[in-house]
Design a protein around this motif. Structure first.
Motif, PDB file in Angstrom:
ATOM      1  N   VAL A   1      48.035  14.907  11.540  1.00  0.00           N
ATOM      2  CA  VAL A   1      48.627  16.198  11.876  1.00  0.00           C
ATOM      3  C   VAL A   1      49.969  15.952  12.557  1.00  0.00           C
ATOM      4  CG1 VAL A   1      48.350  18.366  13.141  1.00  0.00           C
ATOM      5  CG2 VAL A   1      46.341  17.229  12.140  1.00  0.00           C
ATOM      6  N   ASP A   2      51.035  16.464  11.963  1.00  0.00           N
ATOM      7  CA  ASP A   2      52.403  16.357  12.481  1.00  0.00           C
ATOM      8  C   ASP A   2      52.860  14.905  12.654  1.00  0.00           C
ATOM      9  OD1 ASP A   2      52.621  19.076  12.471  1.00  0.00           O
ATOM     10  OD2 ASP A   2      52.580  19.333  14.638  1.00  0.00           O
ATOM     11  N   PRO A   3      53.313  14.274  11.573  1.00  0.00           N
ATOM     12  CA  PRO A   3      53.677  12.848  11.636  1.00  0.00           C
ATOM     13  C   PRO A   3      54.931  12.544  12.448  1.00  0.00           C
ATOM     14  CG  PRO A   3      54.169  13.763   9.481  1.00  0.00           C
ATOM     15  CD  PRO A   3      53.394  14.808  10.209  1.00  0.00           C
ATOM     16  N   GLY A   4      55.706  13.546  12.843  1.00  0.00           N
ATOM     17  CA  GLY A   4      56.829  13.285  13.737  1.00  0.00           C
ATOM     18  C   GLY A   4      58.174  13.227  13.053  1.00  0.00           C
ATOM     19  N   SER A   5      59.146  12.700  13.765  1.00  0.00           N
ATOM     20  CA  SER A   5      60.548  12.703  13.340  1.00  0.00           C
ATOM     21  C   SER A   5      60.799  11.735  12.178  1.00  0.00           C
ATOM     22  CB  SER A   5      61.447  12.322  14.517  1.00  0.00           C
ATOM     23  OG  SER A   5      61.312  13.240  15.580  1.00  0.00           O
ATOM     24  N   PRO A   6      61.867  11.974  11.413  1.00  0.00           N
ATOM     25  CA  PRO A   6      62.178  11.120  10.261  1.00  0.00           C
ATOM     26  C   PRO A   6      63.045   9.924  10.628  1.00  0.00           C
ATOM     27  CG  PRO A   6      63.648  12.992  10.252  1.00  0.00           C
ATOM     28  CD  PRO A   6      62.731  13.169  11.448  1.00  0.00           C
ATOM     29  N   THR A   7      62.792   9.329  11.794  1.00  0.00           N
ATOM     30  CA  THR A   7      63.589   8.191  12.224  1.00  0.00           C
ATOM     31  C   THR A   7      62.815   6.898  12.017  1.00  0.00           C
ATOM     32  OG1 THR A   7      62.760   8.268  14.492  1.00  0.00           O
ATOM     33  CG2 THR A   7      64.682   9.628  13.985  1.00  0.00           C
ATOM     34  N   ARG A   8      63.550   5.784  12.003  1.00  0.00           N
ATOM     35  CA  ARG A   8      62.908   4.478  11.827  1.00  0.00           C
ATOM     36  C   ARG A   8      61.913   4.205  12.950  1.00  0.00           C
ATOM     37  NH1 ARG A   8      66.877  -0.414  10.754  1.00  0.00           N
ATOM     38  NH2 ARG A   8      67.231   0.944   8.953  1.00  0.00           N
ATOM     39  N   ALA A   9      62.296   4.516  14.196  1.00  0.00           N
ATOM     40  CA  ALA A   9      61.400   4.260  15.330  1.00  0.00           C
ATOM     41  C   ALA A   9      60.138   5.100  15.234  1.00  0.00           C
ATOM     42  CB  ALA A   9      62.127   4.556  16.641  1.00  0.00           C
ATOM     43  N   ALA A  10      60.277   6.361  14.830  1.00  0.00           N
ATOM     44  CA  ALA A  10      59.107   7.233  14.704  1.00  0.00           C
ATOM     45  C   ALA A  10      58.167   6.730  13.618  1.00  0.00           C
ATOM     46  CB  ALA A  10      59.560   8.663  14.413  1.00  0.00           C
ATOM     47  N   ARG A  11      58.740   6.356  12.479  1.00  0.00           N
ATOM     48  CA  ARG A  11      57.898   5.871  11.373  1.00  0.00           C
ATOM     49  C   ARG A  11      57.173   4.585  11.756  1.00  0.00           C
ATOM     50  NH1 ARG A  11      62.489   7.286   8.272  1.00  0.00           N
ATOM     51  NH2 ARG A  11      63.053   5.090   8.020  1.00  0.00           N
ATOM     52  N   ALA A  12      57.872   3.703  12.454  1.00  0.00           N
ATOM     53  CA  ALA A  12      57.263   2.431  12.838  1.00  0.00           C
ATOM     54  C   ALA A  12      56.111   2.638  13.815  1.00  0.00           C
ATOM     55  CB  ALA A  12      58.318   1.516  13.452  1.00  0.00           C
ATOM     56  N   THR A  13      56.291   3.548  14.753  1.00  0.00           N
ATOM     57  CA  THR A  13      55.230   3.828  15.732  1.00  0.00           C
ATOM     58  C   THR A  13      53.999   4.387  15.043  1.00  0.00           C
ATOM     59  OG1 THR A  13      56.829   4.224  17.502  1.00  0.00           O
ATOM     60  CG2 THR A  13      54.636   5.168  17.785  1.00  0.00           C
ATOM     61  N   LEU A  14      54.208   5.321  14.139  1.00  0.00           N
ATOM     62  CA  LEU A  14      53.066   5.927  13.455  1.00  0.00           C
ATOM     63  C   LEU A  14      52.365   4.924  12.553  1.00  0.00           C
ATOM     64  CD1 LEU A  14      51.466   8.522  13.007  1.00  0.00           C
ATOM     65  CD2 LEU A  14      53.030   9.084  11.132  1.00  0.00           C
ATOM     66  N   ARG A  15      53.135   4.125  11.816  1.00  0.00           N
ATOM     67  CA  ARG A  15      52.516   3.147  10.914  1.00  0.00           C
ATOM     68  C   ARG A  15      51.717   2.110  11.698  1.00  0.00           C
ATOM     69  NH1 ARG A  15      50.815   4.482   6.684  1.00  0.00           N
ATOM     70  NH2 ARG A  15      50.429   2.279   6.295  1.00  0.00           N
ATOM     71  N   GLU A  16      52.233   1.689  12.847  1.00  0.00           N
ATOM     72  CA  GLU A  16      51.497   0.734  13.669  1.00  0.00           C
ATOM     73  C   GLU A  16      50.178   1.336  14.142  1.00  0.00           C
ATOM     74  OE1 GLU A  16      52.020  -1.922  17.756  1.00  0.00           O
ATOM     75  OE2 GLU A  16      53.674  -0.684  17.019  1.00  0.00           O
ATOM     76  N   SER A  17      50.197   2.601  14.505  1.00  0.00           N
ATOM     77  CA  SER A  17      48.978   3.256  14.964  1.00  0.00           C
ATOM     78  C   SER A  17      47.975   3.447  13.830  1.00  0.00           C
ATOM     79  CB  SER A  17      49.318   4.616  15.593  1.00  0.00           C
ATOM     80  OG  SER A  17      50.133   4.452  16.731  1.00  0.00           O
ATOM     81  N   LEU A  18      48.466   3.689  12.632  1.00  0.00           N
ATOM     82  CA  LEU A  18      47.578   3.862  11.482  1.00  0.00           C
ATOM     83  C   LEU A  18      46.974   2.540  11.020  1.00  0.00           C
ATOM     84  CD1 LEU A  18      49.654   6.450   9.431  1.00  0.00           C
ATOM     85  CD2 LEU A  18      47.318   6.799  10.278  1.00  0.00           C
ATOM     86  N   GLY A  19      47.713   1.461  11.177  1.00  0.00           N
ATOM     87  CA  GLY A  19      47.224   0.172  10.717  1.00  0.00           C
ATOM     88  C   GLY A  19      46.944   0.197   9.225  1.00  0.00           C
ATOM     89  N   ALA A  20      45.767  -0.290   8.853  1.00  0.00           N
ATOM     90  CA  ALA A  20      45.396  -0.346   7.437  1.00  0.00           C
ATOM     91  C   ALA A  20      44.616   0.879   6.983  1.00  0.00           C
ATOM     92  CB  ALA A  20      44.566  -1.606   7.183  1.00  0.00           C
ATOM     93  N   ALA A  21      44.584   1.916   7.804  1.00  0.00           N
ATOM     94  CA  ALA A  21      43.795   3.105   7.470  1.00  0.00           C
ATOM     95  C   ALA A  21      44.290   3.760   6.188  1.00  0.00           C
ATOM     96  CB  ALA A  21      43.857   4.105   8.617  1.00  0.00           C
ATOM     97  N   SER A  22      43.349   4.327   5.450  1.00  0.00           N
ATOM     98  CA  SER A  22      43.666   5.103   4.254  1.00  0.00           C
ATOM     99  C   SER A  22      43.927   6.542   4.679  1.00  0.00           C
ATOM    100  CB  SER A  22      42.500   5.048   3.271  1.00  0.00           C
ATOM    101  OG  SER A  22      42.728   5.903   2.169  1.00  0.00           O
ATOM    102  N   VAL A  23      45.129   7.061   4.365  1.00  0.00           N
ATOM    103  CA  VAL A  23      45.510   8.417   4.785  1.00  0.00           C
ATOM    104  C   VAL A  23      45.195   9.400   3.669  1.00  0.00           C
ATOM    105  CG1 VAL A  23      47.389   9.881   5.581  1.00  0.00           C
ATOM    106  CG2 VAL A  23      47.316   7.472   6.256  1.00  0.00           C
ATOM    107  N   ALA A  24      44.332  10.360   3.979  1.00  0.00           N
ATOM    108  CA  ALA A  24      43.913  11.340   2.977  1.00  0.00           C
ATOM    109  C   ALA A  24      44.861  12.531   2.902  1.00  0.00           C
ATOM    110  CB  ALA A  24      42.496  11.836   3.296  1.00  0.00           C
ATOM    111  N   ALA A  25      45.321  13.019   4.059  1.00  0.00           N
ATOM    112  CA  ALA A  25      46.124  14.241   4.069  1.00  0.00           C
ATOM    113  C   ALA A  25      47.045  14.256   5.278  1.00  0.00           C
ATOM    114  CB  ALA A  25      45.221  15.474   4.083  1.00  0.00           C
TER     115      ALA A  25
END
Length: 309
Positions: free
Chosen positions: A45-69
């Motif tokens: 829910v609400d993946p955040g800003s379209p910046t490199r730092a924002a994307r990196a933070t979210l991807r690190e938190s997701l890890g290898a999880a499969s994202v459904a929606a």
């Protein structure tokens, strides 16, 4: 005391990620929420800003999880901006409220240019307001439009195995803003509709046929009624909190006081009326975007008062 790491567990199967905001935006982070389903997949829910730092933070938190929606509470860059990149990486579906989908074109085009003449803005203050109004609001909406796979409606349950999370339409901040209610877990994801200390701007999603102040007050009443048995609010900024009913009452009182102040000064221009109102940081501290927002909300309150007369 809140966790100092980017990710923390809020409730079983629900994590919050503090996604960094771009410098100069006034808030240090937005909140993305990761919700696990019974099939072992994650809904963001609400993946955040379209910046490199924002994307990196979210991807690190997701890890290898499969994202459904990916569910978006509203189409502002600090909430929806990361949706396109995440959807491209994961193949996840992207969902918004149907009213927010209908407003995509308006949001992409940006808010209407302010009529500074009609508002009575002094010439020396016009350059900063024109500069603030020229800042594009559309990129996040355009990116979401390119990957959008469906819409949500009031009362609908998310397709999220193992949980019952219901869509609650809450127009005001934008015309198609939504909240998400997990009654069984005692959680309400509030986006920017209700924040614990910040008063959200209203009417920031393009023109509507209804008055944003009236919409917001009705939406506050709607979510306040959900506050039972210690419901925990998960906002789009700041930290999770309880006491949602009291916070909604405080926000409603804030806007009703402002409406009373506006009603006490029925004549003159928007600028003249705005100068008489009580602003959190004081009138003299308003500049650029905050001044523009104050003037827009003054105009909305004048319309609200006129409609109520």
């Amino acid at each position: 005391m809140p966790s100092t790491s980017a990710t923390e567990t809020i409730a079983p199967g629900v994590r919050r990620v503090r996604v960094p905001m771009p410098p100069g935006t006034g808030l240090p982070f937005s909140n993305a929420y990761l919700i696990d389903d019974a099939d072992g997949r994650v809904h963001v829910v609400d993946p955040g800003s379209p910046t490199r730092a924002a994307r990196a933070t979210l991807r690190e938190s997701l890890g290898a999880a499969s994202v459904a929606a990916i569910v978006i509470t509203h189409l502002h860059p600090d909430h929806a901006g990361g949706a396109a990149a995440l959807a491209a990486e994961t193949g996840a579906s992207v969902l918004v409220h149907d009213r927010e989908r209908a407003a995509l074109g308006l949001i992409a085009a940006g808010l209407p240019a302010p009529d500074l003449d009609a508002w009575g803005v002094p010439p020396e203050r016009r350059p900063e307001l024109l500069a603030a109004a020229a800042v594009p609001t559309g990129p996040a909406a355009e990116l979401v439009d390119s990957v959008l796979t469906g819409v949500l409606t009031d009362g609908e349950l998310l397709a999220l195995p193992g949980r019952r999370i219901r869509v609650v339409g809450t127009p005001g901040h934008t015309g198609g803003h939504l909240c998400l209610h997990d009654e069984e877990a005692g959680l309400l994801l509030t986006g920017d509709h209700v924040l614990p200390t910040v008063n959200s701007g209203l009417g920031l999603g393009g023109p509507t046929t209804t008055n944003p102040i009236a919409d917001y007050l009705a939406s506050l009443d709607r979510v306040a009624r959900l506050d039972r048995d210690g419901l925990r609010a998960l906002p789009g900024h700041e930290d999770p909190f309880t006491g949602l009913r009291e916070r909604c009452a405080a926000l409603a009182a804030h806007h009703l006081r402002r409406a009373e102040e506006v009603a006490a000064h029925p004549g003159g221009t928007v600028w003249e009326t705005a100068r008489t109102l009580t602003w959190t940081s004081g009138w003299d501290a308003l500049a650029g975007f905050t001044l523009l927002s104050a003037l827009r909300q003054t105009a909305q309150h004048r319309e609200f008062v006129a409609r109520a007369a």
